[in-house]
Design an enzyme around this catalytic site. Structure first.
Site, mmCIF file in Angstrom:
data_model
loop_
_atom_site.group_PDB
_atom_site.id
_atom_site.type_symbol
_atom_site.label_atom_id
_atom_site.label_comp_id
_atom_site.label_asym_id
_atom_site.label_seq_id
_atom_site.Cartn_x
_atom_site.Cartn_y
_atom_site.Cartn_z
ATOM 1 N N LYS A 90 0.799 -1.222 0.000
ATOM 2 C CA LYS A 90 0.000 0.000 0.000
ATOM 3 C C LYS A 90 0.836 1.278 0.000
ATOM 4 O O LYS A 90 0.325 2.353 -0.322
ATOM 5 C CB LYS A 90 -0.948 0.018 1.197
ATOM 6 N N HIS A 121 45.590 -9.930 12.264
ATOM 7 C CA HIS A 121 46.106 -8.884 13.144
ATOM 8 C C HIS A 121 46.597 -7.711 12.310
ATOM 9 O O HIS A 121 47.230 -7.910 11.269
ATOM 10 C CB HIS A 121 47.268 -9.427 13.981
#
Length: 472
Positions: free
Chosen positions: A40, A448
């Site tokens: 809608k 890392h």
């Protein structure tokens, strides 16, 4: 929206084109079913249009401005000039691109699109109306309800879009207010408060409970509260919004506490962020014998099936947790069940994230929940102040915590409050989904220097084997 002509029947009717509905429609069409999707308003639902996407766009933009203005410790001095109008245009452009993409994806997968409102007239039929005009009747074999939710209106604080705003209105402001009163310190209230505080708005948050983010563990919420206070947010805990009145420049909110003491706060606007409610008023659920709970949410089973066997419900309309990714997963499951599979959903492995500063993310059980379930949990934690990458980002508040079964080592859940928590939680979600162990996560080599190392260290810490933080 571009709509197709109204068919008289369809194999699968989907009501609502949000992240649950459009995903369900596409997946059902990919399974070779004839699918009709009725919407809608706008494709993408609350998430893409007035929720997740526009709010995260503003959060990203304001984070950039704030970080640049606070970078003196890194040797960077910047005079930040925020053009809120251009920021809003950029945000709207992101929304338009995504919503347009949803429509193309649906059409590209052969989904019939209808503009309008679908209301049940029976267990195999709906009436379609558009702008109040009846368009016809559509028969279906299966239906998937995905009508979503909307902001709850607080008694005495009805939304007018001018002084009293919902989250939708707040995200559509075209100019920055000087003062803002936010009622509710849940995730919506805190995300919006953080955005506006970083843009220099004087923000007051009224919360009837005694902490931000009720429902989250106190030590998690405390990190976000402290950061909010540093941003200048004035938290008023233990106070309930009672009434408001207009002033020459905006609005004055009156509150009271449990001792009936009264307080007043001024703002250009009031944002009411006290929760959301299901959108079911246009569905005529009783005509299809669809049951709801006491709060109005549609009851569903583990396959998203409602009390009426051929009708399913997914997303916010089916209740907590009200998360876009949960809606999408449920949409996939509903479509696959309609197509003949036996898929089910496991709510344990659905992560949740709050895009505050720092972010919060959770999945699975907390330590307390594991104990309540009769388990003997063990817990591991990695503080971000011990993370090399967090230090290089200048973001050392918070921690990563993992909860595991003390007998088997199986990971039960995790709670994160740290930079990029919404991204880091995915590893824990996978661990919960696959029943991975602490040893498996801790022994996996993590890049890392990255924030993901905190996941590895937290898992190792639970066994007393962490290297970069003191073990419990």
């Amino acid at each position: 929206m571009a709509a197709d002509s109204l068919p008289t029947e369809t194999e699968v009717l989907v009501i609502g084109a949000g992240p649950g509905g459009y995903v369900a429609a596409i997946r059902a069409a990919q399974s070779g079913l004839d699918v009709t999707l009725v919407e809608k308003d706008a494709y993408g639902g609350t998430c893409l249009n007035v929720g997740c996407i526009p709010s995260k766009a503003l959060i990203t933009a304001t984070d950039i401005a704030h970080e640049a203005s606070e970078a003196e410790t890194m040797g960077i001095s910047a005079d930040i000039d925020v053009d809120f109008g251009r920021m809003t245009e950029w945000k709207d452009g992101v929304v338009d691109r995504l919503t347009g993409g949803v429509e193309k994806l649906c059409k590209g997968n052969g989904v019939t699109l209808l503009d309008g409102v679908a209301s049940f007239t029976g267990e195999n039929e709906v009436e379609i109306t558009s702008d109040g005009t009846r368009q016809g009747v559509l028969a279906f074999e299966h239906a998937i309800v995905a009508t979503g939710s909307r902001p709850i209106q607080l008694p005495g604080f009805s939304f007018d879009g001018q002084r009293i705003l919902s989250s939708t209105h707040a995200l559509a402001l075209d100019s920055l207010p000087d003062q803002l009163v936010v009622i509710g310190a849940g995730y919506i209230g805190m995300e919006l408060s953080t955005v506006f505080a970083k843009l220099g708005v004087d923000v007051t948050v009224v919360e009837m409970l005694d902490q931000v983010l009720p429902g989250y563990e106190r030590d998690v919420a405390r990190v976000v509260r402290r950061r909010g206070e540093k941003l200048g947010i004035d938290f008023r805990f233990g106070e309930q919004a009672a009434s408001w009145k207009p002033t020459t420049t905006g609005v004055r909110v009156s509150t009271r506490n449990e001792d009936d003491e009264r307080f007043e706060y001024d703002g250009d606007h009031v944002v009411v962020a006290v929760g959301r409610e299901p959108v079911t008023d246009t569905l005529n659920l009783s005509a299809a014998a669809i049951e709801t709970d006491d709060s109005g949410f549609v009851w569903t089973d583990e396959q998203t099936r409602t009390s009426t066997a051929n009708i399913f419900a997914v997303g916010d309309v089916a209740g907590e947790p009200m998360l876009a990714h949960k809606a999408s997963k449920e949409g996939e499951i509903a479509a696959e069940v309609v197509a003949g599979t036996s898929e089910t959903i496991d709510p344990r492995a659905i992560p949740a994230a709050v895009f505050t500063d720092p972010e919060i993310a959770t999945v699975g059980m907390t330590e307390a929940e594991a104990e309540e379930a009769g388990l003997e949990p063990i817990v591991g934690e990695m503080p971000m102040r011990a993370s090399g990458r967090a230090l290089t980002l200048g973001e050392t508040d918070g921690f990563v915590r993992v909860v595991a079964n003390g007998t088997t080592g199986t990971i039960l859940g995790a709670q994160l409050v740290c930079p990029d928590a919404s991204e880091l939680v995915a590893e824990f979600a996978l661990a919960v989904e696959t029943e991975a162990t602490l040893t498996e996560v801790a022994s996996t080599v993590h890049t890392h220097p990255t924030l993901t190392e905190a996941v590895m260290e937290a898992a190792a810490n639970a066994h007393g084997a962490a290297v970069h933080t003191l073990n419990r």
